[in-house]
Design an enzyme around this catalytic site. Sequence first.
Site, PDB file in Angstrom:
ATOM      1  N   HIS A  59       0.868  -1.179   0.000  1.00 16.60           N
ATOM      2  CA  HIS A  59       0.000   0.000   0.000  1.00 16.60           C
ATOM      3  C   HIS A  59       0.910   1.236   0.000  1.00 16.60           C
ATOM      4  O   HIS A  59       2.008   1.199   0.550  1.00 16.60           O
ATOM      5  CB  HIS A  59      -0.837  -0.051   1.283  1.00 16.60           C
ATOM      6  CG  HIS A  59      -1.936   0.966   1.375  1.00 16.60           C
ATOM      7  ND1 HIS A  59      -1.705   2.284   1.678  1.00 16.60           N
ATOM      8  CD2 HIS A  59      -3.274   0.853   1.229  1.00 16.60           C
ATOM      9  CE1 HIS A  59      -2.858   2.934   1.717  1.00 16.60           C
ATOM     10  NE2 HIS A  59      -3.830   2.085   1.440  1.00 16.60           N
ATOM     11  N   ASP A 101       2.732  -4.829   7.952  1.00 18.16           N
ATOM     12  CA  ASP A 101       1.523  -4.035   7.755  1.00 18.16           C
ATOM     13  C   ASP A 101       0.341  -5.003   7.788  1.00 18.16           C
ATOM     14  O   ASP A 101       0.093  -5.728   6.829  1.00 18.16           O
ATOM     15  CB  ASP A 101       1.619  -3.294   6.415  1.00 18.16           C
ATOM     16  CG  ASP A 101       0.325  -2.585   6.041  1.00 18.16           C
ATOM     17  OD1 ASP A 101      -0.684  -2.750   6.756  1.00 18.16           O
ATOM     18  OD2 ASP A 101       0.327  -1.871   5.025  1.00 18.16           O
ATOM     19  N   GLN A 157      -4.764  -5.546   6.336  1.00 17.84           N
ATOM     20  CA  GLN A 157      -5.690  -6.486   5.691  1.00 17.84           C
ATOM     21  C   GLN A 157      -5.621  -7.874   6.310  1.00 17.84           C
ATOM     22  O   GLN A 157      -6.301  -8.791   5.853  1.00 17.84           O
ATOM     23  CB  GLN A 157      -5.390  -6.610   4.182  1.00 17.84           C
ATOM     24  CG  GLN A 157      -5.574  -5.324   3.405  1.00 17.84           C
ATOM     25  CD  GLN A 157      -7.020  -4.855   3.330  1.00 17.84           C
ATOM     26  OE1 GLN A 157      -7.956  -5.623   3.536  1.00 17.84           O
ATOM     27  NE2 GLN A 157      -7.210  -3.585   3.043  1.00 17.84           N
ATOM     28  N   LYS A 210     -10.864  -0.985   9.836  1.00 20.35           N
ATOM     29  CA  LYS A 210     -11.011  -2.161   8.968  1.00 20.35           C
ATOM     30  C   LYS A 210     -11.352  -3.407   9.787  1.00 20.35           C
ATOM     31  O   LYS A 210     -11.601  -4.463   9.247  1.00 20.35           O
ATOM     32  CB  LYS A 210      -9.739  -2.384   8.151  1.00 20.35           C
ATOM     33  CG  LYS A 210      -9.499  -1.264   7.133  1.00 20.35           C
ATOM     34  CD  LYS A 210      -8.259  -1.466   6.285  1.00 20.35           C
ATOM     35  CE  LYS A 210      -8.111  -0.288   5.324  1.00 20.35           C
ATOM     36  NZ  LYS A 210      -6.878  -0.360   4.537  1.00 20.35           N
ATOM     37  N   CYS A 263      -4.605   2.379  -3.831  1.00 15.88           N
ATOM     38  CA  CYS A 263      -3.423   2.923  -3.164  1.00 15.88           C
ATOM     39  C   CYS A 263      -2.236   1.981  -3.304  1.00 15.88           C
ATOM     40  O   CYS A 263      -1.425   1.838  -2.382  1.00 15.88           O
ATOM     41  CB  CYS A 263      -3.672   3.206  -1.683  1.00 15.88           C
ATOM     42  SG  CYS A 263      -4.966   4.403  -1.394  1.00 15.88           S
TER      43      CYS A 263
END
Length: 408
Positions: A125, A202, A205, A228, A366
């Site tokens: 991202h 990261d 997700q 999220k 992104c």
Amino acid sequence: MPSGFDAEKIRADFPVLQQLVNGKPLVYLDNGATSQKPQAVIDEIVRYYTTENANVHRGVHTLSQNATEDYENARAKLRGLLNAADDHEIIYTSGTTQSINIVAQSYGRQNIGEGDEIIVSNMEHHSNIVPWQMLCEEKGAVLRVVPIDDAGELLMDEYERMLSPRTKLVSITHVSNALGTILPVEQVIELAHAQGVPVMLDGAQAVPHMAVDVRKLDCDFYVFSGHKLFGPTGTGVLYGKAELLDAMPPVQGGGEMIKSVTFEKTIYNDLPYKFEAGTPNIAGAVGLGAAVDYVQSIGYETFAAHEEELLEYGARALEQIGGVRIIGTSPRKAGILSFVMEDIHPHDIGTILDAEGIAVRTGHHCAQPVMQRFQIPATARASLAMYNTKEDIDALVRGIDRVIEVFS
Ligand SMILES: *Cc1c(COP(=O)(O)O)cnc(C)c1O
């Protein structure tokens, strides 16, 4: 279907899903951008503002004490969620973006210099690219990018070759937001640690789809966004190992992050407050705590199995539509179906689907470098959450049929 899991029952917990959009029942498949909030989270935020609102850590009065207690209880829930060793390893942020920027500006500025290298992947991202580019520009450091194959998997031998004494940090996504690939992060970490290189993951997700254990992974930093994970917007987490966070300088100065201030010398506060300057998003943190409770009350194993089944069902259905190509075909995927259609721009796909009440994201997500890798400008992305059903996928397929009809 795993026993005890009832997607319809879960849907009933999410008021936003109970509406018509453009005259059609809403089919929400944009969970990769942000997920919907269960009533329990909404209620908790309302309760907080209705009965408790006060600043934290500052007052001796009852409301302030209650607010502080709830704010810190939510931190303890987040510690539990990630299985971190200590509450003070959990730093509240406004989201993944801010979390990564803190690591770049604090750990990065302190430990990365001229000629040093930072490794990312080709499927990051932008928020795990640009903060490192800014740091590299400032310090004369170099950003190295691990390539990926046509399925959207990391080329591990390339990664291994890239690690060198110049490598000072590996910062890599746990799950790709554009492709859905689950990266082999255990191996990524093991190889980096063998060279003494710390790793940041990261998890924006990943955390909404799978149980994450930062101690088992042994990652050095882990970041994600509360919004999220069914929590409020403007919330996020930076996890770091205490010994790393302790040695890092704060990036923002102000109230809350200090122990004492004089014009001669200011003593910084202990973890985690050192990184939480100013009045924090208290209602957000409390709401995020309720989101963690909600997720844990259902259980990752239960809804992950449901989502995996949906993902397979969706992939099979899309593959059968002529002219549709799925981007990101790794066998290890979570939550995401990105696709393109021959001669039809993703923006048009999104517009026609919207008219059918179906929310998908269209664009580069992104993650422009991953679009460049597949030589496409954009994709349409259906991204799943626990409340999605086979009926949602069926509606998506009917929507795509409608797209084909319009363009034929
Ligand atoms: C959404 C996302 C981000 C950015 O999160 P924000 O909540 O916008 O800060 C970073 N990385 C990945 C993989 C994401 O999906």
